[in-house]
Design an enzyme around this catalytic site. Structure first.
Site, PDB file in Angstrom:
ATOM      1  N   SER A   1     -66.701  81.389  41.709  1.00 24.85           N
ATOM      2  CA  SER A   1     -68.063  81.936  41.778  1.00 24.85           C
ATOM      3  C   SER A   1     -68.084  83.418  41.400  1.00 24.85           C
ATOM      4  CB  SER A   1     -68.620  81.778  43.191  1.00 24.85           C
ATOM      5  OG  SER A   1     -68.613  80.426  43.586  1.00 24.85           O
TER       6      SER A   1
HETATM    7  N1  SAH Z   1     -65.507  79.079  46.358  1.00 26.72           N
HETATM    8  C1  SAH Z   1     -64.960  78.566  45.133  1.00 26.72           C
HETATM    9  C2  SAH Z   1     -66.065  77.829  44.372  1.00 26.72           C
HETATM   10  C3  SAH Z   1     -65.525  76.801  43.478  1.00 26.72           C
HETATM   11  S1  SAH Z   1     -66.733  75.822  42.659  1.00 26.72           S
HETATM   12  C4  SAH Z   1     -64.406  79.685  44.274  1.00 26.72           C
HETATM   13  O1  SAH Z   1     -65.001  80.777  44.259  1.00 26.72           O
HETATM   14  O2  SAH Z   1     -63.414  79.478  43.575  1.00 26.72           O
HETATM   15  C5  SAH Z   1     -67.066  74.547  43.806  1.00 26.72           C
HETATM   16  C6  SAH Z   1     -65.899  73.776  44.345  1.00 26.72           C
HETATM   17  O3  SAH Z   1     -66.414  72.735  45.174  1.00 26.72           O
HETATM   18  C7  SAH Z   1     -65.064  73.075  43.274  1.00 26.72           C
HETATM   19  O4  SAH Z   1     -63.713  73.388  43.478  1.00 26.72           O
HETATM   20  C8  SAH Z   1     -65.335  71.596  43.511  1.00 26.72           C
HETATM   21  O5  SAH Z   1     -64.265  70.756  43.152  1.00 26.72           O
HETATM   22  C9  SAH Z   1     -65.645  71.571  45.006  1.00 26.72           C
HETATM   23  N2  SAH Z   1     -66.450  70.419  45.424  1.00 26.72           N
HETATM   24  C10 SAH Z   1     -67.447  69.828  44.741  1.00 26.72           C
HETATM   25  N3  SAH Z   1     -67.959  68.793  45.451  1.00 26.72           N
HETATM   26  C11 SAH Z   1     -67.262  68.748  46.622  1.00 26.72           C
HETATM   27  C12 SAH Z   1     -67.319  67.881  47.758  1.00 26.72           C
HETATM   28  N4  SAH Z   1     -68.172  66.865  47.837  1.00 26.72           N
HETATM   29  N5  SAH Z   1     -66.460  68.131  48.762  1.00 26.72           N
HETATM   30  C13 SAH Z   1     -65.567  69.166  48.703  1.00 26.72           C
HETATM   31  N6  SAH Z   1     -65.470  70.002  47.649  1.00 26.72           N
HETATM   32  C14 SAH Z   1     -66.297  69.790  46.613  1.00 26.72           C
END
Ligand code: SAH
Length: 213
Positions: free
Chosen positions: A64
């Protein structure tokens, strides 16, 4: 990759940019100054790691924007020792911020590649959540509930009831809700049955992956 004084300088600048954009929580700004974000992304983006930008990580996901991470962290009002559930471990950058804020962190990731990579990588930097979980964030973590705070870092098509049920009275759920664009939505649990809802502006996240059966 290494961490150098040049990176430190860039981090200080990033913190100043975030402050200018409205981040006032000094603990959050100090976490931004401390965490080597360039180590969380592919080395080809290293040069830009301290700009307020999102980048691709593995499995078609993104780290993000620093502003988004800082904003969510500020709104959660993390207190030392808070039990925090994070949904969407991704690169682990938000996890590191929560750990710098001295939370006890449980972090769920639904994609195995990212779960494996980040659960290996973060402890190498000294960031140790209470648990990394490979699982489905829609369900939360009922065995460990209730939580002081729950943060969702992917765009949720709706507010999962299981997450509302897993926050303590006085606790907070922060979740971006919507398809395409999301409204950052904060729920504060006032009593077992009452939730106060605040809408905190538009953001754009990768979509939360569908519930697994
Ligand atoms: N906070 C992270 C954001 C990553 S993007 C960062 O800054 O790196 C969102 C993340 O949520 C991804 O890694 C994706 O695989 C995960 N995600 C999506 N759907 C999900 C679910 N149902 N349960 C757990 N994680 C999920």
């Amino acid at each position: 990759m290494r961490d150098t004084t040049k990176h430190q300088g860039l981090r200080n600048q990033l913190a100043a940019t975030l402050e200018a954009k409205g981040i006032f929580d000094t603990n959050v700004l100090n976490a931004v100054k401390k965490i080597p974000r360039h180590l969380f992304i592919d080395s080809s983006f290293e040069e830009h790691a301290y700009q307020d930008k999102a980048f691709p990580i593995a499995a078609d996901q993104t780290i993000s924007h620093p502003y988004t991470v800082a904003f969510q962290s500020q709104v959660l009002e993390v207190q030392e020792g808070d039990k925090v559930l994070e949904i969407g471990t991704g690169s682990g950058y938000q996890t590191a911020v929560l750990l710098e804020l001295k939370a006890e962190v449980y972090s769920i990731e639904r994609q195995h590649e990212l779960f494996k990579r980040t659960s290996n990588f973060l402890p190498k930097l000294g960031y140790r959540p209470k648990r990394f979980i490979f699982g489905d964030g829609y369900k939360g973590l009922p065995m460990q509930a209730p939580f002081d705070k729950i943060i969702v870092t992917a765009g949720a098509p709706f507010v999962p009831k299981a997450l509302l049920a897993q926050i303590k009275v006085g606790g907070r759920l922060l979740i971006p809700v919507g398809d395409g664009e999301q409204v950052m939505t904060l729920f504060i649990r006032k009593s077992p049955k009452e939730f106060e809802k605040h809408e905190l502006g538009d953001f754009r996240f990768v979509p939360m992956l569908k519930e697994r059966n």
